[in-house]
Write a protein that holds these residues in place. Structure first.
Motif, mmCIF file in Angstrom:
data_model
loop_
_atom_site.group_PDB
_atom_site.id
_atom_site.type_symbol
_atom_site.label_atom_id
_atom_site.label_comp_id
_atom_site.label_asym_id
_atom_site.label_seq_id
_atom_site.Cartn_x
_atom_site.Cartn_y
_atom_site.Cartn_z
ATOM 1 N N UNK A 190 -34.665 35.841 -56.749
ATOM 2 C CA UNK A 190 -33.384 35.878 -56.663
ATOM 3 C C UNK A 190 -32.545 36.981 -57.399
ATOM 4 N N UNK A 191 -33.107 37.345 -58.311
ATOM 5 C CA UNK A 191 -32.566 38.599 -58.811
ATOM 6 C C UNK A 191 -32.374 39.940 -58.144
ATOM 7 N N UNK A 192 -33.483 39.795 -56.780
ATOM 8 C CA UNK A 192 -33.471 41.010 -55.970
ATOM 9 C C UNK A 192 -32.405 40.758 -54.673
ATOM 10 N N UNK A 193 -31.705 39.653 -54.777
ATOM 11 C CA UNK A 193 -30.733 39.062 -53.928
ATOM 12 C C UNK A 193 -31.273 38.445 -52.778
ATOM 13 N N UNK A 194 -32.401 37.707 -52.730
ATOM 14 C CA UNK A 194 -33.153 36.721 -51.932
ATOM 15 C C UNK A 194 -32.273 35.335 -52.131
ATOM 16 N N UNK A 195 -32.286 34.577 -50.867
ATOM 17 C CA UNK A 195 -32.014 33.269 -50.825
ATOM 18 C C UNK A 195 -33.582 32.639 -51.203
ATOM 19 N N UNK A 196 -33.354 31.530 -51.933
ATOM 20 C CA UNK A 196 -34.826 30.567 -52.297
ATOM 21 C C UNK A 196 -34.334 29.258 -51.939
ATOM 22 N N UNK A 197 -35.102 28.489 -51.086
ATOM 23 C CA UNK A 197 -35.120 27.231 -50.898
ATOM 24 C C UNK A 197 -35.847 26.407 -51.424
ATOM 25 N N UNK A 198 -35.461 24.927 -52.003
ATOM 26 C CA UNK A 198 -36.310 24.255 -52.765
ATOM 27 C C UNK A 198 -35.840 22.993 -52.556
ATOM 28 N N UNK A 199 -36.858 21.729 -52.578
ATOM 29 C CA UNK A 199 -36.393 20.384 -52.513
ATOM 30 C C UNK A 199 -36.672 19.952 -53.910
#
Length: 258
Positions: A106-115
């Protein structure tokens, strides 16, 4: 990720066309165009994550999704997940590791998906959420994007045989982003699940398909006239499964000790 992700994306789009699936995505403007964010979705079927990630039309932002250890242990799915740089979660081991790994991305600017529910809801009603999504977003200083998916469970879900029929519809709704409270992960999680539940209800209303008859009501929640297990029935069975898996994991760890 840069090499395999486009291939996986192209195969998904091809499968959608070949199977004639009707994928509808709503609220696309709520997905940040740049920077990190956590896409937190309800969980009704095994392929929910694919539609959360790939329902938007091209060009899409790439998403690193959190998946359970069992998926990474699979002889086919595991290597694919690693090459796609997805994030492994171990609910019976170091559960905090997934937050550390997700925050790094996330700090790199990525999107993270989670349930956030942690497992599929066999009642098809959102379960209570775990605090991982809230803690990831708070620590990384990125927004949470509540999301709901409906319809993918008709293909493949817990306790039912696969039903890959042509023309099935899948509806995905992305909600308004909001900030996590760093000092109150539980309160943030309650807010997140309330928003996901609202979007879940909206997705059902927007969904273009309905049961074809009395024998086709299995994929509706009991409170909506369906024959899915009630939340109470589902939770009792999930608890028994989790106890069995936890005991199996402990036995494996004992066997691995010198």
């Amino acid at each position: 990720m840069a090499e395999l992700y486009p291939v996986a994306e192209a195969l998904f789009d091809l499968a959608i066309r070949v199977m004639g699936f009707r994928v509808e995505a709503h609220g696309l403007d709520n997905i940040p165009r740049e920077g990190g964010a956590v896409l937190a979705s309800n969980h009704v079927g095994y392929v929910d994550f694919a539609f959360v990630v790939l329902a938007p039309p091209r060009p899409r932002r790439r998403v690193r999704f959190v998946a359970r250890r069992e998926v990474f242990a699979h002889p086919i799915a595991g290597p694919l997940m690693r090459r796609l740089h997805m994030i492994e979660a171990d609910p019976y081991g170091d559960a905090g590791r997934v937050v550390v790994d997700a925050v790094e991305h996330l700090r790199r600017g990525d999107l993270v998906g989670i349930h956030p529910e942690g497992t599929i809801s066999p009642s098809f009603v959102p379960r209570a959420g775990k605090t991982g999504a809230a803690r990831m977003a708070a620590e990384a200083g990125v927004p949470l994007v509540p999301t709901a998916v409906w319809g993918a469970h008709r293909m493949l879900t817990k306790w039912r045989e696969p039903q890959l029929r042509r023309g099935l519809a899948v509806t995905v709704v992305y909600g308004t982003p909001f900030e996590a409270d760093p000092g109150d992960p539980l309160g943030t999680t309650l807010e997140l699940m309330a928003r996901i539940t609202e979007l879940f209800e909206e997705a059902q209303k927007l969904h273009p398909q309905h049961p074809s008859g009395p024998d086709d009501r299995w994929w509706l929640p009991a409170h909506a006239g369906g024959t899915a297990p009630t939340p109470e029935e589902a939770e009792a069975r999930i608890a028994a499964q989790q106890a069995e898996r936890r005991a199996r994991r402990q036995a494996e760890e004992r066997d691995e000790r010198p």
